[in-house]
Write a protein that holds these residues in place. Structure first.
Motif, PDB file in Angstrom:
ATOM      1  N   SER A 110      38.894  26.501  56.084  1.00 46.57           N
ATOM      2  CA  SER A 110      38.758  27.770  56.805  1.00 46.57           C
ATOM      3  C   SER A 110      37.754  28.654  56.071  1.00 46.57           C
ATOM      4  O   SER A 110      37.661  28.632  54.841  1.00 46.57           O
ATOM      5  CB  SER A 110      40.108  28.475  56.951  1.00 46.57           C
ATOM      6  OG  SER A 110      40.665  28.744  55.693  1.00 46.57           O
ATOM      7  N   THR A 111      37.018  29.411  56.843  1.00 46.68           N
ATOM      8  CA  THR A 111      35.999  30.311  56.317  1.00 46.68           C
ATOM      9  C   THR A 111      36.660  31.645  55.971  1.00 46.68           C
ATOM     10  O   THR A 111      37.364  32.206  56.809  1.00 46.68           O
ATOM     11  CB  THR A 111      34.901  30.539  57.376  1.00 46.68           C
ATOM     12  OG1 THR A 111      34.363  29.274  57.753  1.00 46.68           O
ATOM     13  CG2 THR A 111      33.797  31.425  56.857  1.00 46.68           C
ATOM     14  N   LEU A 112      36.427  32.145  54.759  1.00 47.52           N
ATOM     15  CA  LEU A 112      36.995  33.434  54.372  1.00 47.52           C
ATOM     16  C   LEU A 112      36.087  34.605  54.736  1.00 47.52           C
ATOM     17  O   LEU A 112      36.562  35.726  54.869  1.00 47.52           O
ATOM     18  CB  LEU A 112      37.316  33.457  52.884  1.00 47.52           C
ATOM     19  CG  LEU A 112      38.462  32.542  52.463  1.00 47.52           C
ATOM     20  CD1 LEU A 112      38.792  32.721  50.998  1.00 47.52           C
ATOM     21  CD2 LEU A 112      39.702  32.790  53.296  1.00 47.52           C
ATOM     22  N   ARG A 145      38.501  28.195  52.131  1.00 54.55           N
ATOM     23  CA  ARG A 145      39.821  27.785  51.621  1.00 54.55           C
ATOM     24  C   ARG A 145      40.192  26.461  52.266  1.00 54.55           C
ATOM     25  O   ARG A 145      39.753  26.156  53.366  1.00 54.55           O
ATOM     26  CB  ARG A 145      40.884  28.808  52.018  1.00 54.55           C
ATOM     27  CG  ARG A 145      41.165  29.853  50.987  1.00 54.55           C
ATOM     28  CD  ARG A 145      42.532  30.482  51.291  1.00 54.55           C
ATOM     29  NE  ARG A 145      42.823  31.594  50.447  1.00 54.55           N
ATOM     30  CZ  ARG A 145      43.344  31.498  49.235  1.00 54.55           C
ATOM     31  NH1 ARG A 145      43.645  30.339  48.725  1.00 54.55           N
ATOM     32  NH2 ARG A 145      43.586  32.564  48.516  1.00 54.55           N
ATOM     33  N   ALA A 181      38.216  38.299  46.100  1.00 55.16           N
ATOM     34  CA  ALA A 181      38.454  37.861  47.479  1.00 55.16           C
ATOM     35  C   ALA A 181      39.729  37.039  47.602  1.00 55.16           C
ATOM     36  O   ALA A 181      40.368  37.035  48.663  1.00 55.16           O
ATOM     37  CB  ALA A 181      37.255  37.057  47.985  1.00 55.16           C
ATOM     38  N   LEU A 182      40.112  36.334  46.548  1.00 50.43           N
ATOM     39  CA  LEU A 182      41.288  35.472  46.596  1.00 50.43           C
ATOM     40  C   LEU A 182      42.583  36.195  46.222  1.00 50.43           C
ATOM     41  O   LEU A 182      43.660  35.616  46.365  1.00 50.43           O
ATOM     42  CB  LEU A 182      41.092  34.256  45.689  1.00 50.43           C
ATOM     43  CG  LEU A 182      39.966  33.311  46.095  1.00 50.43           C
ATOM     44  CD1 LEU A 182      39.827  32.195  45.071  1.00 50.43           C
ATOM     45  CD2 LEU A 182      40.182  32.758  47.488  1.00 50.43           C
TER      46      LEU A 182
END
Length: 187
Positions: A110-112, A145, A181-182
């Protein structure tokens, strides 16, 4: 739908949108804008003043980041590589490179963010076997992710893969952005 290769306009828009978000990086990325202004085609590998590449930062469920051991450079790097004529966006190119090098299916990723988390310009050593002088890569890096594990590695380019803590990312700016971001979002 007809696939169109990545255009100068796409590169310019991606770069200027990124710089709007990160104006402190304008001095370091000004040479890239100058190349675009000069009419250089940064989508082709033969533009040795600098050409665009697409990189993927892939976070696993535990937040560790996938690194691959690059055959030609003999280094642990983040997945990524050159653009191809079938790529119609930098994000798509980053995902393609990720799946090619690691064997992780695109459907398991998946694109964040649809914008680069980082743009890095770095030197690549000369490669006499390919007839390439030392040159610059302009690496548009995207954050993804997955819950999947590594599959069949692309043996022509990659000799190993390892999940490493985010604090092992060598570039301080990239490391900071990925770590931020995480982090879990506060409600």
């Amino acid at each position: 739908m007809i696939d169109l290769p990545i255009t100068e306009a796409h590169l310019r828009t991606t770069l200027t949108t990124y710089l709007d978000q990160h104006p402190e990086e304008k001095p370091g990325l000004a040479p890239v804008l100058n190349l675009l202004d000069s009419g250089a085609d940064l989508t082709v590998r033969s533009e040795f003043r600098g050409h665009a590449t697409a990189g993927a930062i892939l976070a696993g469920p535990d937040g560790r980041i996938l690194h691959v051991h690059h055959l030609a450079l003999h280094k642990w790097l983040l997945p990524g590589g050159h653009l191809e004529s079938t790529d119609d966006a930098l994000l798509e190119a980053a995902l393609r490179e990720l799946t090619e090098e690691t064997g992780i299916p695109a459907g398991a990723v998946s694109t964040l963010a649809h914008r680069p988390v980082h743009i890095d310009v770095h030197s690549i050593p000369a490669n006499d076997a390919k007839g390439e002088p030392e040159h610059q890569h302009i690496d548009f890096r995207f954050l993804f992710r997955t819950t999947a594990d590594v599959g069949q590695l692309q043996a022509e380019e990659v000799t190993g893969a390892a999940w490493r803590d985010a604090d092992t990312i060598g570039d301080q700016v990239l490391r900071q952005r990925v770590t931020q971001a995480l982090q879990p979002r506060q409600a």
